[in-house]
Scaffold this active site. Structure first.
Site, PDB file in Angstrom:
ATOM      1  N   LYS A 264       0.839  -1.203   0.000  1.00 34.38           N
ATOM      2  CA  LYS A 264       0.000   0.000   0.000  1.00 34.38           C
ATOM      3  C   LYS A 264       0.876   1.256   0.000  1.00 34.38           C
ATOM      4  O   LYS A 264       2.015   1.214   0.456  1.00 34.38           O
ATOM      5  CB  LYS A 264      -0.867   0.022   1.263  1.00 34.38           C
ATOM      6  CG  LYS A 264      -1.992  -0.987   1.271  1.00 34.38           C
ATOM      7  CD  LYS A 264      -2.833  -0.848   2.527  1.00 34.38           C
ATOM      8  CE  LYS A 264      -3.985  -1.856   2.525  1.00 34.38           C
ATOM      9  NZ  LYS A 264      -4.957  -1.626   1.450  1.00 34.38           N
ATOM     10  N   ARG A 338     -10.364 -11.427   1.882  1.00 32.25           N
ATOM     11  CA  ARG A 338     -11.179 -12.505   1.318  1.00 32.25           C
ATOM     12  C   ARG A 338     -10.475 -13.851   1.428  1.00 32.25           C
ATOM     13  O   ARG A 338     -11.103 -14.897   1.480  1.00 32.25           O
ATOM     14  CB  ARG A 338     -11.561 -12.161  -0.130  1.00 32.25           C
ATOM     15  CG  ARG A 338     -10.393 -11.998  -1.049  1.00 32.25           C
ATOM     16  CD  ARG A 338     -10.770 -11.261  -2.330  1.00 32.25           C
ATOM     17  NE  ARG A 338     -10.834  -9.805  -2.166  1.00 32.25           N
ATOM     18  CZ  ARG A 338     -11.140  -8.959  -3.135  1.00 32.25           C
ATOM     19  NH1 ARG A 338     -11.425  -9.411  -4.332  1.00 32.25           N
ATOM     20  NH2 ARG A 338     -11.170  -7.664  -2.903  1.00 32.25           N
TER      21      ARG A 338
HETATM   22  N1  BES Z   1      -8.237  -3.651   4.258  1.00 31.04           N
HETATM   23  C1  BES Z   1      -8.324  -3.299   2.893  1.00 31.04           C
HETATM   24  C2  BES Z   1      -9.597  -2.530   2.562  1.00 31.04           C
HETATM   25  C3  BES Z   1      -9.662  -1.109   3.025  1.00 31.04           C
HETATM   26  C4  BES Z   1      -8.995  -0.107   2.344  1.00 31.04           C
HETATM   27  C5  BES Z   1     -10.453  -0.753   4.087  1.00 31.04           C
HETATM   28  C6  BES Z   1      -9.099   1.194   2.754  1.00 31.04           C
HETATM   29  C7  BES Z   1     -10.575   0.559   4.477  1.00 31.04           C
HETATM   30  C8  BES Z   1      -9.889   1.538   3.815  1.00 31.04           C
HETATM   31  C9  BES Z   1      -8.301  -4.547   2.018  1.00 31.04           C
HETATM   32  O1  BES Z   1      -7.545  -5.589   2.495  1.00 31.04           O
HETATM   33  C10 BES Z   1      -7.724  -4.138   0.702  1.00 31.04           C
HETATM   34  O2  BES Z   1      -6.598  -3.772   0.679  1.00 31.04           O
HETATM   35  N2  BES Z   1      -8.528  -4.217  -0.347  1.00 31.04           N
HETATM   36  C11 BES Z   1      -8.097  -3.820  -1.641  1.00 31.04           C
HETATM   37  C12 BES Z   1      -8.654  -4.803  -2.631  1.00 31.04           C
HETATM   38  C13 BES Z   1      -8.085  -4.641  -4.009  1.00 31.04           C
HETATM   39  C14 BES Z   1      -6.633  -5.049  -4.027  1.00 31.04           C
HETATM   40  C15 BES Z   1      -8.883  -5.504  -4.952  1.00 31.04           C
HETATM   41  C16 BES Z   1      -8.605  -2.405  -1.921  1.00 31.04           C
HETATM   42  O3  BES Z   1      -9.732  -2.090  -1.523  1.00 31.04           O
HETATM   43  O4  BES Z   1      -7.861  -1.621  -2.478  1.00 31.04           O
HETATM   44 MN    MN Z   2      -5.517  -5.430   1.884  1.00 33.74          MN
END
Ligand code: BES
Ligand code: MN
Ligand code: ZN
Length: 486
Positions: A264, A338
């Site tokens: 991230k 997931r």
């Molecule tokens: N924990 C995150 C989702 C999230 C992001 C929650 C920002 C709250 C604020 C999750 O694990 C994630 O990183 N999801 C990705 C999925 C993507 C790679 C398909 C996302 O939402 O960017």
């Molecule tokens: Mn994630």
């Protein structure tokens, strides 16, 4: 904090000694014959105390009240929503380190949902996180008295509200703790701490060995990038006969989500300590259940680990086998929620549950879609979806139903496994739900994406304790209803 409910008229409430007396007035307020009510009535009539929700008339010492300060607080139409708005505004105005005892007087007989709104608004306003501060400030507010003439009628709702506050505060506490103070091991200890004598709760904790034996290849793939060992937490609340079918709650317990190799960006990455908010909400629900002791059975499952990057970390393109036997190509290591959830959803089958609800900070896309007002609700079972929507309305912990058309799942196709763990960017909250759905064929299932609602960012950064209120409300209603079909 100690909450109390007493059958008192407005005049009687005014005789209570306290640091602040909040007089909650609706648009239809009719003063009783006593002088204090007449005074409130006059202030409204003269336009000095608007009854609009959130408007306040602060008064310093009144001859007919024992309180140091009196606040006439507008609660509009008297709905739960407007009571919450009014009480929140009054708390923001009355809050000080001198506010130790608070009296909330409903100037008209109160409706059940408003008792809950008032209790939760007071609790929200007075909550403060202290665990990792060296000189924590003691909480000023110690006791809260709710005064209304129809106290007997709303006693049960009051009890429920107080139990929900205990659950919400536990959920906030664990979600707020930084990742080095809330590891999977510590989370498991917190769960075990709920299994006290008389709580009807038992807790079992599995480690890497047991999870390997179970064949949870997707969960293991996420955990392998961290030195911190994973935990799979199994909580059971047994309030009904052993033979009664349970409801299963599954909470995403990623104690820190760096994204893994699909790392991230640095900005706000600290907020990924909240990525176990689903797990925290499950702990919170069990805390409330211990208090309320309803005649139902509930199972809580928490797959918990960190999503980090060491030399053994899972790589984009790796294919793993989930507990269900389905293979998954991990195209993006940041779609880890997931992966841990799908194995927990398969594990849930053994309970032959009446319903399984998973709760997860799953997608940034859900934040884009719904913001921080409503959680995303996904379910192919209309009865279950409607039960959750209703519970959210009653508890003022809202959600909104999202679609699950099969076309949304098409992007999960890949040539190298049974499915990929990501589809395209568009409709990301839905394709995540479609992925989960592939593991839930054996029971009625719903998914709550709480990415936008579990915590607040910015100046008032912190966990909200949602959706504990919704879930407790839903579970108490399952005592009287079941969901047939899928
Ligand atoms: N924990 C995150 C989702 C999230 C992001 C929650 C920002 C709250 C604020 C999750 O694990 C994630 O990183 N999801 C990705 C999925 C993507 C790679 C398909 C996302 O939402 O960017
Ligand atoms: Mn994630
Ligand atoms: Zn995550």
């Amino acid at each position: 904090m100690n909450f109390e409910l007493k059958p008192l008229s407005l005049l009687e409430a005014a005789t209570e000694k306290c640091d602040a007396l909040l007089v909650l007035v609706t648009d239809t307020f009719k003063p009783a014959k006593d002088g204090f009510s007449a005074f409130v009535g006059r202030a409204i009539k003269d336009g000095d105390a608007p009854t609009k929700a959130g408007k306040i008339l602060p008064i310093y010492k009144h001859a007919m009240a024992q309180a140091t300060r009196v606040l006439i607080v507008g609660v509009g139409d008297g709905s739960a929503k407007q009571v919450r708005t009014g009480v929140a505004a009054a708390m923001a105005s009355a809050k000080s380190d001198k506010l130790k005892r608070l009296v909330l007087a409903f100037a008209s007989p109160v409706l059940a949902p408003c008792v809950r709104a008032a209790v939760s608004a007071v609790a929200d306003a007075s909550y403060s996180y202290t665990t990792t501060k060296s000189k924590p400030e003691a909480l000023a507010l110690q006791s809260v008295l709710l005064a209304t003439t129809n106290a007997a009628e709303v006693q049960a709702d009051f009890g429920r509200a107080v139990a929900v506050v205990a659950g919400v505060e536990l959920a906030k506490e664990w979600a707020n703790r930084p990742a080095n103070h809330a590891t999977p091991t510590l989370l498991a200890k917190a769960a075990q701490g709920l299994a006290t004598k008389g709580s009807k709760i038992t807790c079992e904790v599995l480690g890497p060995k047991e999870v390997t034996t179970l064949g949870m290849g997707a969960f293991l793939a996420v955990a392998q990038g961290s030195e911190e060992p994973l935990r799979f937490i199994v909580l059971k609340y047994q309030g009904a006969a052993k033979s009664a079918v349970p409801t299963v709650l599954v909470g995403k317990g990623i104690t820190f989500d760096s994204g893994g190799i699909s790392i991230k960006p640095a900005a706000e990455m600290d907020e990924m300590k909240f990525d176990m908010s689903g797990a925290a909400s499950v702990l919170g629900v069990f805390r409330s259940l211990a208090e309320l002791k309803p005649a139902i059975n509930v199972v809580g499952l928490i797959p918990s680990c960190e999503n980090l990057i060491n030399g053994r970390a899972v790589k984009p393109g790796d294919v793993v086998t989930s507990m269900s036997g389905q293979t998954i190509e991990i195209l993006n290591t940041d779609a880890e929620g997931r992966l841990v959830l799908c194995d927990a959803l398969t594990y849930a089958e053994r309970f032959k549950p009446q319903a399984v609800v998973d709760i997860a900070t799953l997608t940034g896309a859900c934040v884009v879609a719904l913001g921080s007002v409503r959680s995303g609700l996904f379910s192919p079972n209309e009865a279950l979806a409607s039960a959750l929507l209703t519970a959210g309305e009653t508890a003022q912990d809202l959600c909104w139903q999202m679609p699950l058309d099969d076309e949304y799942g098409e992007g999960l196709k890949t040539s190298f496994a049974d499915m990929a763990n990501v589809a395209g960017r568009a409709g990301g909250a839905v394709s995540a739900a479609k992925y989960l759905q592939r593991f839930t064929g054996k029971y009625p299932w719903a998914h709550l994406d709480i990415a936008g609602t579990a915590w607040k960012s910015g100046a008032s950064k912190g966990a909200t304790g949602r959706p504990v209120g919704l879930l407790v409300e839903y579970l108490l209603a399952t005592g009287t209803a079941t969901h047939a079909g899928k």
